[in-house]
Enzyme design. Structure first.
Site, PDB file in Angstrom:
ATOM      1  N   LYS A  22       0.852  -1.197   0.000  1.00  0.00           N
ATOM      2  CA  LYS A  22       0.000   0.000   0.000  1.00  0.00           C
ATOM      3  C   LYS A  22       0.884   1.242   0.000  1.00  0.00           C
ATOM      4  O   LYS A  22       0.665   2.165  -0.788  1.00  0.00           O
ATOM      5  CB  LYS A  22      -0.894   0.017   1.236  1.00  0.00           C
ATOM      6  CG  LYS A  22      -1.573   1.361   1.513  1.00  0.00           C
ATOM      7  CD  LYS A  22      -2.445   1.355   2.752  1.00  0.00           C
ATOM      8  CE  LYS A  22      -1.712   1.642   4.014  1.00  0.00           C
ATOM      9  NZ  LYS A  22      -1.372   3.047   4.260  1.00  0.00           N
ATOM     10  N   ASN A  23       1.897   1.262   0.847  1.00  0.00           N
ATOM     11  CA  ASN A  23       2.684   2.495   1.012  1.00  0.00           C
ATOM     12  C   ASN A  23       3.688   2.717  -0.105  1.00  0.00           C
ATOM     13  O   ASN A  23       4.298   3.783  -0.182  1.00  0.00           O
ATOM     14  CB  ASN A  23       3.359   2.500   2.391  1.00  0.00           C
ATOM     15  CG  ASN A  23       2.335   2.629   3.497  1.00  0.00           C
ATOM     16  OD1 ASN A  23       1.153   2.901   3.238  1.00  0.00           O
ATOM     17  ND2 ASN A  23       2.748   2.412   4.726  1.00  0.00           N
ATOM     18  N   CYS A 116      -5.221  12.396  12.027  1.00  0.00           N
ATOM     19  CA  CYS A 116      -5.905  11.109  11.941  1.00  0.00           C
ATOM     20  C   CYS A 116      -5.828  10.481  13.326  1.00  0.00           C
ATOM     21  O   CYS A 116      -5.426  11.119  14.286  1.00  0.00           O
ATOM     22  CB  CYS A 116      -5.245  10.214  10.895  1.00  0.00           C
ATOM     23  SG  CYS A 116      -3.685   9.548  11.457  1.00  0.00           S
ATOM     24  N   ARG A 121      -0.459  14.713  12.422  1.00  0.00           N
ATOM     25  CA  ARG A 121       0.011  14.450  11.047  1.00  0.00           C
ATOM     26  C   ARG A 121       0.247  15.753  10.278  1.00  0.00           C
ATOM     27  O   ARG A 121      -0.314  16.016   9.239  1.00  0.00           O
ATOM     28  CB  ARG A 121      -0.971  13.559  10.281  1.00  0.00           C
ATOM     29  CG  ARG A 121      -1.314  12.239  10.912  1.00  0.00           C
ATOM     30  CD  ARG A 121      -0.168  11.275  11.091  1.00  0.00           C
ATOM     31  NE  ARG A 121       0.379  10.714   9.889  1.00  0.00           N
ATOM     32  CZ  ARG A 121      -0.090   9.632   9.275  1.00  0.00           C
ATOM     33  NH1 ARG A 121      -1.138   9.041   9.737  1.00  0.00           N
ATOM     34  NH2 ARG A 121       0.497   9.167   8.191  1.00  0.00           N
ATOM     35  N   PRO A 122       1.063  16.665  10.807  1.00  0.00           N
ATOM     36  CA  PRO A 122       1.328  17.928  10.096  1.00  0.00           C
ATOM     37  C   PRO A 122       2.009  17.672   8.756  1.00  0.00           C
ATOM     38  O   PRO A 122       2.546  16.586   8.511  1.00  0.00           O
ATOM     39  CB  PRO A 122       2.254  18.678  11.046  1.00  0.00           C
ATOM     40  CG  PRO A 122       2.860  17.634  11.905  1.00  0.00           C
ATOM     41  CD  PRO A 122       1.850  16.544  12.032  1.00  0.00           C
ATOM     42  N   ILE A 123       1.986  18.677   7.881  1.00  0.00           N
ATOM     43  CA  ILE A 123       2.655  18.542   6.570  1.00  0.00           C
ATOM     44  C   ILE A 123       3.630  19.696   6.344  1.00  0.00           C
ATOM     45  O   ILE A 123       3.981  20.010   5.208  1.00  0.00           O
ATOM     46  CB  ILE A 123       1.614  18.483   5.423  1.00  0.00           C
ATOM     47  CG1 ILE A 123       0.735  19.739   5.413  1.00  0.00           C
ATOM     48  CG2 ILE A 123       0.766  17.224   5.512  1.00  0.00           C
ATOM     49  CD1 ILE A 123      -0.117  19.872   4.155  1.00  0.00           C
ATOM     50  N   ASP A 124       4.110  20.304   7.416  1.00  0.00           N
ATOM     51  CA  ASP A 124       5.033  21.441   7.298  1.00  0.00           C
ATOM     52  C   ASP A 124       6.280  21.091   6.492  1.00  0.00           C
ATOM     53  O   ASP A 124       6.750  21.889   5.670  1.00  0.00           O
ATOM     54  CB  ASP A 124       5.416  21.967   8.686  1.00  0.00           C
ATOM     55  CG  ASP A 124       5.923  20.857   9.601  1.00  0.00           C
ATOM     56  OD1 ASP A 124       5.280  19.793   9.677  1.00  0.00           O
ATOM     57  OD2 ASP A 124       6.996  21.024  10.208  1.00  0.00           O
ATOM     58  N   ASP A 305       4.733   1.017  12.175  1.00  0.00           N
ATOM     59  CA  ASP A 305       3.510   0.323  11.741  1.00  0.00           C
ATOM     60  C   ASP A 305       3.424  -1.083  12.312  1.00  0.00           C
ATOM     61  O   ASP A 305       2.333  -1.653  12.384  1.00  0.00           O
ATOM     62  CB  ASP A 305       3.449   0.248  10.212  1.00  0.00           C
ATOM     63  CG  ASP A 305       3.267   1.619   9.598  1.00  0.00           C
ATOM     64  OD1 ASP A 305       3.439   1.761   8.386  1.00  0.00           O
ATOM     65  OD2 ASP A 305       2.976   2.578  10.359  1.00  0.00           O
ATOM     66  N   ILE A 327       7.596   7.634  16.757  1.00  0.00           N
ATOM     67  CA  ILE A 327       7.225   8.267  15.477  1.00  0.00           C
ATOM     68  C   ILE A 327       5.907   9.035  15.581  1.00  0.00           C
ATOM     69  O   ILE A 327       5.819  10.171  15.148  1.00  0.00           O
ATOM     70  CB  ILE A 327       7.158   7.214  14.348  1.00  0.00           C
ATOM     71  CG1 ILE A 327       8.473   6.439  14.245  1.00  0.00           C
ATOM     72  CG2 ILE A 327       6.763   7.877  13.032  1.00  0.00           C
ATOM     73  CD1 ILE A 327       9.671   7.281  13.845  1.00  0.00           C
ATOM     74  N   ARG A 397      -8.566  -0.621   4.658  1.00  0.00           N
ATOM     75  CA  ARG A 397      -7.707   0.384   3.995  1.00  0.00           C
ATOM     76  C   ARG A 397      -6.374  -0.230   3.574  1.00  0.00           C
ATOM     77  O   ARG A 397      -5.776   0.179   2.589  1.00  0.00           O
ATOM     78  CB  ARG A 397      -7.440   1.544   4.956  1.00  0.00           C
ATOM     79  CG  ARG A 397      -8.584   2.505   5.158  1.00  0.00           C
ATOM     80  CD  ARG A 397      -8.104   3.708   5.940  1.00  0.00           C
ATOM     81  NE  ARG A 397      -6.809   4.120   5.470  1.00  0.00           N
ATOM     82  CZ  ARG A 397      -5.809   4.497   6.285  1.00  0.00           C
ATOM     83  NH1 ARG A 397      -5.973   4.509   7.586  1.00  0.00           N
ATOM     84  NH2 ARG A 397      -4.637   4.867   5.793  1.00  0.00           N
TER      85      ARG A 397
HETATM   86  C1  EPZ Z   1       4.141   7.059   6.077  1.00  0.00           C
HETATM   87  O1  EPZ Z   1       3.349   8.073   6.662  1.00  0.00           O
HETATM   88  C2  EPZ Z   1       3.261   5.823   6.024  1.00  0.00           C
HETATM   89  N1  EPZ Z   1       2.085   6.091   5.197  1.00  0.00           N
HETATM   90  C3  EPZ Z   1       2.822   5.447   7.439  1.00  0.00           C
HETATM   91  O2  EPZ Z   1       2.070   4.238   7.349  1.00  0.00           O
HETATM   92  C4  EPZ Z   1       4.062   5.186   8.287  1.00  0.00           C
HETATM   93  O3  EPZ Z   1       3.658   4.914   9.616  1.00  0.00           O
HETATM   94  C5  EPZ Z   1       4.965   6.429   8.256  1.00  0.00           C
HETATM   95  O4  EPZ Z   1       5.292   6.764   6.898  1.00  0.00           O
HETATM   96  C6  EPZ Z   1       6.265   6.204   9.019  1.00  0.00           C
HETATM   97  O5  EPZ Z   1       6.954   5.135   8.473  1.00  0.00           O
HETATM   98  C7  EPZ Z   1       2.205   6.028   3.854  1.00  0.00           C
HETATM   99  O6  EPZ Z   1       3.267   5.786   3.319  1.00  0.00           O
HETATM  100  C8  EPZ Z   1       0.948   6.263   3.065  1.00  0.00           C
HETATM  101  P1  EPZ Z   1       6.138  10.547   8.110  1.00  0.00           P
HETATM  102  P2  EPZ Z   1       3.878   9.615   6.652  1.00  0.00           P
HETATM  103  O7  EPZ Z   1       5.985  11.763   7.299  1.00  0.00           O
HETATM  104  O8  EPZ Z   1       4.585   9.888   5.391  1.00  0.00           O
HETATM  105  C9  EPZ Z   1       5.893  13.912  11.442  1.00  0.00           C
HETATM  106  C10 EPZ Z   1       0.232   2.829   7.676  1.00  0.00           C
HETATM  107  O9  EPZ Z   1      -0.199   2.298   8.705  1.00  0.00           O
HETATM  108  N2  EPZ Z   1       5.809  14.869  10.321  1.00  0.00           N
HETATM  109  O10 EPZ Z   1       7.386   9.737   7.980  1.00  0.00           O
HETATM  110  O11 EPZ Z   1       2.741  10.483   7.018  1.00  0.00           O
HETATM  111  C11 EPZ Z   1       4.639  13.058  11.548  1.00  0.00           C
HETATM  112  O12 EPZ Z   1       3.635  13.721  12.295  1.00  0.00           O
HETATM  113  C12 EPZ Z   1       0.673   4.275   7.729  1.00  0.00           C
HETATM  114  O13 EPZ Z   1       0.366   2.250   6.560  1.00  0.00           O
HETATM  115  C13 EPZ Z   1       5.850  16.238  10.586  1.00  0.00           C
HETATM  116  O14 EPZ Z   1       5.941  16.662  11.740  1.00  0.00           O
HETATM  117  O15 EPZ Z   1       4.918   9.564   7.855  1.00  0.00           O
HETATM  118  C14 EPZ Z   1       5.140  11.829  12.250  1.00  0.00           C
HETATM  119  O16 EPZ Z   1       5.180  12.093  13.644  1.00  0.00           O
HETATM  120  C15 EPZ Z   1       0.437   4.913   9.079  1.00  0.00           C
HETATM  121  N3  EPZ Z   1       5.753  17.114   9.556  1.00  0.00           N
HETATM  122  C16 EPZ Z   1       6.564  11.670  11.719  1.00  0.00           C
HETATM  123  O17 EPZ Z   1       6.918  12.942  11.178  1.00  0.00           O
HETATM  124  C17 EPZ Z   1       5.644  16.689   8.258  1.00  0.00           C
HETATM  125  O18 EPZ Z   1       5.583  17.544   7.341  1.00  0.00           O
HETATM  126  C18 EPZ Z   1       6.712  10.612  10.645  1.00  0.00           C
HETATM  127  O19 EPZ Z   1       5.843  10.949   9.635  1.00  0.00           O
HETATM  128  C19 EPZ Z   1       5.603  15.306   8.008  1.00  0.00           C
HETATM  129  C20 EPZ Z   1       5.698  14.401   9.053  1.00  0.00           C
END
Ligand code: EPZ
Length: 427
Positions: A22-23, A116, A121-124, A305, A327, A397
């Site tokens: 999926k990812n 979620c 889940r910020p996107i900064d 995960d 995480i 999902r």
């Molecule tokens: C991906 O999410 C995966 N989802 C997640 O899998 C997985 O848990 C995660 O990576 C970590 O490995 C997909 O690939 C679709 P991150 P992502 O950005 O990209 C913080 C599942 O169960 N952060 O590596 O959202 C964030 O809040 C899902 O399949 C910021 O602060 O993960 C988190 O604490 C769940 N600002 C940490 O970083 C940002 O702009 C890791 O997030 C982006 C992230």
């Protein structure tokens, strides 16, 4: 959303082929719009998240059709640059389309994906990376208005190896003039799969799997075919189900290196694990001992995960297993549900201490999120008695027919549609 009925006590025996990742497939589906092309994605899992991504592609004006495990995308007819709120809320990881839409059209409008079950889940980091490439982003009233006058290659230093931010930067960089270097990039195997796809699409990409990814030239190709890597978290899930229930299960079509932190933890607990190039066999025929300290970290550390899933395997293991979740800020929501089985779990901040109990009993439990829900299924397999699991939409999902897969291995799992669902099917 229906109710799963799980009667614990059956051991699991047999073989299964693990679904596509999926990812990995979600960013690859976004990458298919970076240029107008025809893409054939093979080994594409049948998941509601993939359905949501197909809806977004169709909304953007692309064609997206599935034939069994093949999804064909034709992005030459893309006309739109926005992702409406309903589609964004359907799947928060839709933000991965942002970089690709910008690379193709140099403008994008979408709503904030919002948090979620796992946290804010910020996107900064995503937005900062796109700004480094020259995008201007207006954030107002929960909406993002993005545009650029031509993206320019840049050096992007991520404050944290965010998977999504790395992927968004890679996709936007395909539309930038000059070279982009992403420093402190995420190293997950899904990033490597995206790199392989982008190379087939005509991008000069290197370094995926290391902390520095470089994207230079991009000479688009019109047709791309790609086989998606196997899902390493589903692989880990099935191993943890076997550990919780007991038995002997062989996974086929997997990449053992991608989840070796999980197999190592299960071996520490007393499971026998045999690895071959594309198969992993696990045998759990004796009582388990507590796992060593599990600390979730970015790849190649222990995957967040898999944290709920390994926890499910520890509920009856002799001793105390400690899990530290680094995480996500809210990834212990499955604990309260596991306690309904009679599990002994104490949470202290980001650490959960699981002390094995002799017996677990069936209960009525609610899936809290995707991996937490799958962990409740794994735990239920190891209980005495009947479990009713609701809110199984979370599980759909990320897992293709998990109930059927487990039933084929000998588990007693059945699906009871909701009242109106069964009424509808009776008419
Ligand atoms: C991906 O999410 C995966 N989802 C997640 O899998 C997985 O848990 C995660 O990576 C970590 O490995 C997909 O690939 C679709 P991150 P992502 O950005 O990209 C913080 C599942 O169960 N952060 O590596 O959202 C964030 O809040 C899902 O399949 C910021 O602060 O993960 C988190 O604490 C769940 N600002 C940490 O970083 C940002 O702009 C890791 O997030 C982006 C992230």
């Amino acid at each position: 959303m229906g109710v799963w009925k799980i009667t614990g006590g059956n051991k699991l025996y047999g073989d299964l082929r693990v679904q596509g990742s999926k990812n990995a497939v979600l960013p690859i589906m976004a990458a298919a719009i970076v240029t107008g092309c025809e893409t054939e994605i093979i080994n594409c899992p049948q998941l509601s998240d993939v359905d949501a991504a197909m809806e977004i592609l169709r909304h953007l004006g692309c064609k997206a059709e599935r034939e069994k495990d093949i999804v064909n995308i034709d992005s030459r007819s893309m006309t739109c640059t926005d992702i409406p709120r309903d589609l964004m809320s359907e799947m928060r990881s839709s933000v991965i389309f942002l970089g690709a839409i910008l690379a193709r059209t140099h403008e994008a409008q979408l709503t904030y994906p919002g948090g979620c079950e796992l946290g804010a889940r910020p996107i900064d980091m995503h937005l900062d990376a796109l700004k480094r490439l020259g995008a201007s982003i207006d954030e107002r009233g929960g909406k993002l208005e993005c545009r650029d006058e031509g993206l320019l290659g840049a050096r992007i230093v991520l404050p944290f190896p965010s998977v999504g931010a790395t992927e968004n930067a890679m996709l936007a960089a395909c539309g930038a003039k000059g070279t982009t270097t992403i420093v402190n990039a995420a190293k997950e195997p899904e990033i490597v799969d995206l790199q392989e796809f982008l190379r087939k699409l005509g991008a000069e990409v290197s370094g995926a799997g290391t902390s520095t990814v470089t994207i230079s030239d991009f000479t688009p190709h019109a047709h791309v075919g790609h086989r998606v890597m196997p899902d390493r978290i589903v692989s880990a899930t099935m191993l943890c189900c076997a550990a919780a229930a007991g038995g002997a299960v062989t996974l086929h079509g997997v990449m053992p290196d991608d989840f070796e932190t999980v197999t190592a933890a299960l071996e520490d607990m007393g499971c026998l694990v045999e690895r071959r190039s594309k198969t992993v066999k696990i045998v759990c025929d004796s009582p388990l001992r507590a796992s060593k300290l599990i600390t979730t970290r970015p790849y190649p550390g222990f995957p967040t995960d898999a944290q709920p899933l390994l926890m499910a395997s520890c509920l009856k293991a002799a001793g105390t297993s400690e899990f530290t979740e680094n995480i996500f800020e809210n990834r212990f929501r499955h604990v309260a549900e596991m306690r309904r089985f009679g599990a002994d779990i104490k949470i202290n901040g980001r650490t959960a201490a699981v002390t094995g109990v002799r017996e677990l009993h069936g209960a009525e439990v609610n899936a809290t999120d995707l991996r937490g829900g799958a962990a409740l299924v794994a735990a239920a397999l190891g209980t005495e008695g009947e479990t009713l699991l609701t809110d199984t939409g979370h599980i759909l999902r990320g897992y293709e027919a998990l109930d059927k897969t487990l039933t084929a291995l000998g588990a007693d799992v059945s699906y009871e549609p909701e009242e109106d669902e069964s009424l509808a099917s009776a008419m």
